[in-house]
Design a protein around this motif. Structure first.
Motif, PDB file in Angstrom:
ATOM      1  N   TYR A 181      -4.085  -8.858  -5.628  1.00  0.00           N
ATOM      2  CA  TYR A 181      -5.100  -7.774  -6.424  1.00  0.00           C
ATOM      3  C   TYR A 181      -4.128  -6.529  -6.550  1.00  0.00           C
ATOM      4  O   TYR A 181      -4.516  -5.803  -7.498  1.00  0.00           O
ATOM      5  N   THR A 182      -3.188  -6.235  -5.795  1.00  0.00           N
ATOM      6  CA  THR A 182      -2.450  -5.010  -5.889  1.00  0.00           C
ATOM      7  C   THR A 182      -1.734  -4.991  -7.162  1.00  0.00           C
ATOM      8  O   THR A 182      -1.645  -4.001  -7.870  1.00  0.00           O
ATOM      9  N   GLU A 240       0.916  -1.146   0.089  1.00  0.00           N
ATOM     10  CA  GLU A 240      -0.044   0.042  -0.119  1.00  0.00           C
ATOM     11  C   GLU A 240       0.742   1.380   0.108  1.00  0.00           C
ATOM     12  O   GLU A 240       0.558   2.310  -0.411  1.00  0.00           O
ATOM     13  N   VAL A 261      -4.044  -4.264  -9.924  1.00  0.00           N
ATOM     14  CA  VAL A 261      -4.670  -2.979 -10.266  1.00  0.00           C
ATOM     15  C   VAL A 261      -3.485  -2.056 -10.713  1.00  0.00           C
ATOM     16  O   VAL A 261      -3.792  -0.946 -11.326  1.00  0.00           O
ATOM     17  N   SER A 311      -7.537   1.967  -5.107  1.00  0.00           N
ATOM     18  CA  SER A 311      -7.382   0.568  -5.151  1.00  0.00           C
ATOM     19  C   SER A 311      -6.410   0.102  -3.743  1.00  0.00           C
ATOM     20  O   SER A 311      -6.497  -1.286  -3.733  1.00  0.00           O
ATOM     21  N   CYS A 312      -5.927   1.078  -2.826  1.00  0.00           N
ATOM     22  CA  CYS A 312      -5.322   0.546  -1.736  1.00  0.00           C
ATOM     23  C   CYS A 312      -6.036  -0.219  -1.106  1.00  0.00           C
ATOM     24  O   CYS A 312      -7.194   0.211  -0.542  1.00  0.00           O
ATOM     25  N   PRO A 313      -5.373  -1.443  -0.525  1.00  0.00           N
ATOM     26  CA  PRO A 313      -6.138  -2.297   0.079  1.00  0.00           C
ATOM     27  C   PRO A 313      -6.127  -2.263   1.910  1.00  0.00           C
ATOM     28  O   PRO A 313      -6.541  -3.144   2.441  1.00  0.00           O
ATOM     29  N   LEU A 329     -13.685   3.452  -8.314  1.00  0.00           N
ATOM     30  CA  LEU A 329     -12.852   2.952  -9.227  1.00  0.00           C
ATOM     31  C   LEU A 329     -13.522   3.188 -10.617  1.00  0.00           C
ATOM     32  O   LEU A 329     -12.794   3.688 -11.469  1.00  0.00           O
ATOM     33  N   ASP A 375     -10.284   5.346   0.052  1.00  0.00           N
ATOM     34  CA  ASP A 375      -9.431   4.811   0.790  1.00  0.00           C
ATOM     35  C   ASP A 375      -9.228   4.955   2.135  1.00  0.00           C
ATOM     36  O   ASP A 375      -9.534   4.157   3.006  1.00  0.00           O
ATOM     37  N   LYS A 393     -15.231   1.021  -2.968  1.00  0.00           N
ATOM     38  CA  LYS A 393     -13.848   1.081  -3.712  1.00  0.00           C
ATOM     39  C   LYS A 393     -14.373   0.671  -5.318  1.00  0.00           C
ATOM     40  O   LYS A 393     -14.112   1.182  -6.374  1.00  0.00           O
ATOM     41  N   PHE A 452      -6.882   5.934  -9.785  1.00  0.00           N
ATOM     42  CA  PHE A 452      -7.415   4.750  -9.850  1.00  0.00           C
ATOM     43  C   PHE A 452      -6.313   3.783  -8.602  1.00  0.00           C
ATOM     44  O   PHE A 452      -6.931   3.005  -8.055  1.00  0.00           O
ATOM     45  N   LEU A 453      -5.017   4.099  -8.575  1.00  0.00           N
ATOM     46  CA  LEU A 453      -4.102   3.740  -7.920  1.00  0.00           C
ATOM     47  C   LEU A 453      -4.515   3.984  -6.449  1.00  0.00           C
ATOM     48  O   LEU A 453      -4.394   3.171  -5.450  1.00  0.00           O
TER      49      LEU A 453
END
Length: 632
Positions: free
Chosen positions: A253-254, A82, A257, A291-293, A594, A611, A590, A287-288
């Motif tokens: 996932y990371t 992240e 994305v 997308s942080c989980p 997204l 996020d 998200k 988008f980035l």
């Protein structure tokens, strides 16, 4: 002394919280100045390098730690962390001169992280302050005079004087004739516990009425409370399947994305008229950020830790998030009878021996056992006669004891033991109420001792609440069938089986497991070790007095209250519900942002909410379980 200690702890906690927010406060002040110069004052000097310099100054307090962590993660092989996502997103924004957005993303991320850290610290601090309220200093007796000494420096064998209202700092035994203690820090129960001379007094208890004296038996670090604290605070190391799945998912996932962000930036070049690299790079950066989980990676463990904390507050020690998940899915609770649903405080009702003068010999043999029956006989007969010397004493699980006295065999146990030894008897145990302890000497039947146990006041309510949760309750006992069925009828237990040996209990649990889902076994965690090992989740009752119980069971109920069983299951279900709510919230928000970000509708501000905002909401949801006052 305790008040001062408590206020010092709170003061330190407040200082730590302020320190967490110092970088964010500094960044916010500089960002505010930059926005004012940009949109309100608009001076001519504030453009080009001077503008970039101010925003970079605002970026560094919150951005540098993230970039540093990103480099460390890459060095450890975790490329798509992240920190990496936040780093490339904000550095990209700086590269296209979107300075305020870059600072804002890192600022809100830092604020979110600070709140997350506060939440975790508070969860751990609540547990520790709840359980560990031992004084730092104690009053020890030296030659009849009291001296103040640090609790950590006190050695076994030293004598401590406890004033009324004072908390016990170390484990030991009472040497005063009697005293009354509040054991709520250890058991969750505030009902006073009366202790007599020679009985155990544990760290965390509170001396209630009169001055008392105790002899220390263990070092400060080896006390029962220290072990409980270590157990609870290390419980988060045992991950639940949901938590493990999310961590594995984040690793896949990371990078996906990151790849999609690159495609969002470059692919439109081939079909979009008037393609502007800066515009599509901005969209990919949004988008980035989205997308942080972190909302998932942080809030889910916090959810499980919240459940463990809520359980410990109720006197239930759960050794990991995986056991919380299992508790939520329990279909059957298989329970022992003696000491679990009944008091385990047997009392002799009558003695039917052909040779009553041999009662001291029976008492001497029973003294080799820790079973409650042995205590009942000793309470009835008195202290063991030291002149009685027994040889070859052997305890036969599920049957009783046998030994040799003056060359002759002595047997004490149930009637099955007499059958096993080939000893005939003229009584019919099935026609005699209560629990019977048969005995034989020199191969001849002596008679029996009739004892009785009482059902715990909370057992009926506990069984009813378990059944209300859809859990089937089965009771297994080594006691006589008619006694077991009588208890089962009174408690309205679904199924009950008596006259069982340890191996019989194993067979019953194996059969239950073959027909049911998740099976929990409730017992003392030592005598029923094979069944505890076989069950999906082993629950020990009354773990307060036994180190072995704390170590072997998956869940330890610190007092003997059966009501903690439905509470543990409800906490498990609530924790699981909160975790899945957080997963749904994070993925739902998200996914929407997204799509909006890729389509150019959402800006970096919406990305920040998707996020950090979602992570913060998930944290608030996760700590909700610790605020709940009652689960029944």
């Amino acid at each position: 002394m305790e008040t001062a200690c408590c206020s010092t702890h709170e003061h330190k906690h407040e200082e730590g919280a302020i320190q967490l927010f110092i970088p964010a406060i500094l960044s916010a002040v500089l960002l505010g100045l930059g926005l004012a110069l940009d949109h309100i004052w608009k001076p001519t000097f504030f453009q080009g390098y001077s503008r970039m310099a101010l925003y970079l100054l605002a970026y560094l307090p919150v951005g540098f730690p993230v970039l540093k962590n990103a480099v460390k993660s890459i060095q450890h092989g975790d490329f798509f962390s992240e920190f990496f996502l936040m780093g490339i997103a904000t550095l990209g924004a700086i590269a296209i001169a979107e300075y305020p957005e870059a600072v804002a993303v890192m600022l809100f991320y830092a604020v979110g992280e600070a709140f997350q850290e506060m939440a975790v610290k508070k969860a751990k601090g609540n547990i520790k302050s709840l359980l560990d309220q031992r004084p730092d200093q104690v009053h020890i007796l030296v030659n009849g005079q009291t001296q103040i000494k640090k609790a950590k420096d006190v050695n076994p064998g030293e004598i401590i004087r406890l004033k009324p209202g004072e908390k016990v700092a170390l484990d030991g035994v009472l040497i005063s004739e009697s005293a009354s203690f509040n054991t709520s820090a250890l058991t969750g129960e505030s009902i006073p516990d009366s202790k007599r001379k020679g009985e155990a007094v544990l760290a965390g208890m509170i001396n209630l009425q009169q001055t008392a004296e105790m002899e220390v038996k263990a070092l400060y670090a080896d006390s029962k409370l220290s072990k409980i604290l270590e157990l609870v605070q290390n419980a988060s190391s045992k991950k639940a399947p949901t938590e493990l799945f999310i961590r594995k998912f984040a690793k896949i996932y990371t990078p996906v994305v990151v790849g999609l962000a690159i495609l969002i930036c470059l692919l439109p070049y081939f079909w979009v008229e008037n393609y502007e690299f800066k515009e599509w790079l901005y969209r990919s950066l949004i988008f980035l950020v989205i997308s942080c989980p972190c909302a998932l990676v942080i809030s889910i463990p916090l959810g499980y830790f919240g459940g463990i904390g809520a359980a410990s507050k109720n006197g239930i020690l759960i050794k990991g998030g995986n056991y919380l998940d299992l508790l939520a899915k329990v279909d059957q609770v298989v329970t022992d009878k003696t000491g679990t649903l009944t008091e385990g405080n047997f009392r002799v009702q009558s003695v039917r021996l052909k040779n009553p003068e041999l009662l001291p010999l029976i008492n001497a043999l029973e003294s080799y056992s820790t079973h409650p029956v042995a205590s009942a006989i000793q309470n009835h007969v008195g202290k063991v006669d030291p002149s009685i010397i027994l040889d070859k004493v052997e305890e036969i699980p599920g049957h009783g004891l046998k030994g040799v006295y003056e060359g002759k065999s002595i047997i004490v146990g149930n009637f099955k033991l007499l059958n096993k030894e080939g000893i005939s008897y003229d009584d019919d145990p099935s026609q005699i109420p209560g629990t019977l302890i048969a005995s034989a000497y020199d191969g001849k039947y002596l008679g029996y001792i009739q004892i009785a146990d009482t059902i715990k006041k909370s057992s009926a309510k506990a069984v009813k609440l378990l059944q209300k949760e859809g859990v089937v309750v089965t009771m297994l006992s080594g006691d006589k069938e008619n006694v077991v069925q009588e208890v089962a009828k009174e408690l309205q237990i679904d199924k009950a089986y008596g006259g069982l040996l340890p191996e019989d209990k194993v067979n019953h649990v194996q059969e239950i497991k073959s027909k049911s889902g998740i099976v929990a076994f409730v017992g003392d965690g030592i005598n029923d070790a094979p069944v505890v090992a076989l069950s999906d989740i082993g629950i020990a009752m009354g773990g307060l007095g036994s180190d072995a119980t704390i170590e072997t069971a998956d869940v330890v109920i610190q007092d003997d209250n059966p009501l903690k069983l439905p509470i543990a299951i409800k906490i498990g279900k609530m924790t699981k519900g909160i975790v899945w709510q957080n997963i749904g919230l994070a993925f739902g928000v998200k996914a929407i942002v997204l799509i909006l970000g890729a389509g150019g509708v959402a800006t970096m501000w919406e990305a920040v909410f998707a996020d950090v905002g979602v992570a913060f909401l998930a944290i608030l949801n996760a700590i909700r379980i610790q605020r709940k006052k009652s689960f029944i």
